[in-house]
Write an enzyme that holds these catalytic residues in place. Structure first.
Site, short mmCIF file in Angstrom:
data_model
loop_
_atom_site.label_atom_id
_atom_site.label_comp_id
_atom_site.label_asym_id
_atom_site.label_seq_id
_atom_site.Cartn_x
_atom_site.Cartn_y
_atom_site.Cartn_z
CG ASP A 132 -13.31 -36.02 58.53
OD1 ASP A 132 -14.17 -36.90 58.31
OD2 ASP A 132 -12.16 -36.08 58.08
CD GLU A 134 -14.51 -44.39 60.40
OE1 GLU A 134 -13.35 -44.58 60.81
OE2 GLU A 134 -14.79 -44.26 59.20
#
Length: 520
Positions: free
Chosen positions: A33, A196
């Protein structure tokens, strides 16, 4: 370079090749991430840490290829909630998820969600820290992947996904100090299955919303990278796919990441390999970005359809900076732990010390929450396991302070675990191997110093070794397959616990972990 870099990466090559080129991944470990920004000539990134403490890793680079860990945003995970503490350890795979880093008003800002506790933020004048005490912006469940943005008029915004409600992507206004959401300002700007990985940019007067979503390609669901574009922040938005993804076996689905522009004006995308499943976790990749008709194209458009393809290497974006020697050596001579260390959940503060014996890390024994469950052992101090052609991690420990019932040593864990250590019973210290409950007992140890080593190859096949003199090592226990679990790659760590009492300790003299730079 692009023609053979994929083959090089499969043979264990990674990062800076020393000849002006690089091979993906640029970091062959679990840096999931990521987000990245440039401030002056420096590049700063963050990476999610989930249940590990300290939380939200901060990285630095001068050339987007060679990276180093410089700190963390969250010193104490209990500032998020009590379930992260050593007496509960109830957040495997949860915790600090994807966030974003920005530079605004001469400060660094980081925002992130946890799926169970809500939205948090912190600021710092120095990205290496200290960071301001964590502030909870919004107590809520079921949200993730946020990104702040300040427009030219100073108004702040935040984009985020409500994954608990159909993966709606919302845009909120921020208060002037950035510490509150103006909830009545929330507007849904996009929705698709799995939407997302949100980032928001304003480039040459145009607003861009980066995200990924799940689409069916040739009968298989893959995560696809998308961009929305508009002249107005609330839309209406045009939509375009900006890099093809083909699945784990082809390109390993680059998706979560961030765009960054160099001083010279070139654009790049820092991404993780998004599918997971490999023992090294989600590795860090660098891809070039070109602009075609006002759209960013990630990778290389090989067939003229305006959509990029994965790139496995190329010329370094910025020359003149040496290749980083990826080493996590620690002799514990500093007053604080090196940034590459992270604990499994929040550690018990009175059970470890760098001052009890200067130059050593003292690990006292703790009683596990569940004596039959290794994943409830508190104060396991860990690092990322890398995937290269050769890996060797060695620790030197002093075991003279051990007590009956205590076990301590070197471990690997993800979904399963494997350990090599010393177990003291009735005053006798015995070598012990434990692979998720399958135990092999070794010889009695009569000395007070022990060296333990873990060696594994590019396939993640691990062997443990031990030595009583630091020179001659003996293999011990069975081969163990390093793995993936709880959205994390394998972690290598040091542990010390006692199922019978709170007695005993070990002193860690040094830990050395170096990896191979290239494959064949």
């Amino acid at each position: 370079m692009e023609d053979n870099s994929y083959l090089l990466s499969q043979k264990g090559s990674w990062g800076d090749q020393g000849d002006g080129t690089y091979v993906n991944p640029v970091l062959p470990g679990d840096y999931s991430d990521p987000d990245v920004i440039r401030v002056g000539d420096d590049y700063y990134g963050i990476s999610s840490t989930l249940h590990c403490s300290p939380g939200m890793a901060v990285l630095h680079s001068k050339d987007l290829v060679n990276w180093s860990m410089i700190g963390h945003v969250v010193d104490d995970l209990t500032s998020i909630g009590p379930e992260y503490n050593y007496d509960r350890m109830n957040r495997y795979g949860r915790g600090v998820w994807a966030g974003a880093i920005r530079f605004h008003e001469d400060k660094f800002w980081v925002y992130f969600f946890t799926p169970d506790e809500g939205l948090f933020m912190s600021t710092a004048s120095d990205p290496a820290g200290p960071w301001e005490p964590l502030h909870q912006v919004w107590e809520v469940t079921g949200w993730d992947d946020c990104c702040p943005f300040w427009d030219d008029d100073g108004q702040g915004y935040l984009v985020a996904t409500n994954f608990a409600n159909n993966y709606n992507i919302h845009l909120f206004k921020l208060s002037e100090d950035g510490k509150e959401l103006l909830n009545d300002s929330g507007t849904i700007i996009h929705q698709y299955k799995g939407s997302e990985a949100n980032k928001i940019y304003k480039i040459n007067g145009t607003y861009f919303f980066f995200h990924s979503e799940v689409r069916c390609k040739e009968g298989v669901e893959v995560r696809v990278v998308m961009m929305l574009r508009s002249e107005h922040i609330y839309g209406p938005y045009e939509e375009r796919e900006i890099i093809h993804t083909h699945g784990m076996d082809v390109d390993r689905e680059p998706n979560q990441g961030g765009l960054v522009q160099t001083v010279s004006g070139d654009w790049y995308f820092i991404s993780h390999q998004g599918t997971g499943g490999y023992y090294e976790g989600r590795t860090l990749h660098l891809l070039p970005v070109t602009w075609i008709d006002g759209w960013p194209i990630i990778g290389i458009d090989t067939d003229g359809d305006g959509i990029g393809e994965m790139v496995w290497g190329g010329r370094k974006p910025i020359s003149g900076h040496p290749a980083t020697v990826l080493s996590t050596y620690d002799d514990f001579d500093r007053a604080v732990l090196e940034p590459h260390w992270e604990w499994n959940h929040q550690p018990r503060a009175d059970k470890w010390s760098l001052t009890a014996r200067p130059g050593y890390l003292r690990l006292h024994a703790c009683q596990p929450i569940d004596k039959d469950n290794f994943f409830t052992v508190c104060n396991i101090i860990t690092q990322r396991a890398f995937r290269t052609v050769h890996n060797a991690a060695m620790v030197k420990i002093e075991i003279g302070g051990m007590a009956d019932g205590q076990e301590a040593g070197l471990c690997h864990f993800a979904q399963t675990y494997c350990t090599i250590g010393v177990h003291q019973l009735n005053g006798r210290r015995v070598l012990k191997f434990n692979s998720s409950g399958i135990i092999v007992w070794g010889p009695q140890l009569t000395g007070s110093t022990l060296w333990l080593r873990s060696v594994w190859n590019i396939d993640g096949i691990n062997r443990f070794e031990y030595s009583v003199d630091g020179v001659h090592f003996t293999s011990f226990g069975d081969a163990y397959q390093l793995g993936w679990g709880n959205y994390r790659g394998d972690r290598i760590g040091l542990y010390s616990y006692n199922c019978e009492s709170e007695q005993g300790y070990i002193d860690v003299d040094q830990f050395c972990y170096e990896v191979a730079r290239s494959g064949e």
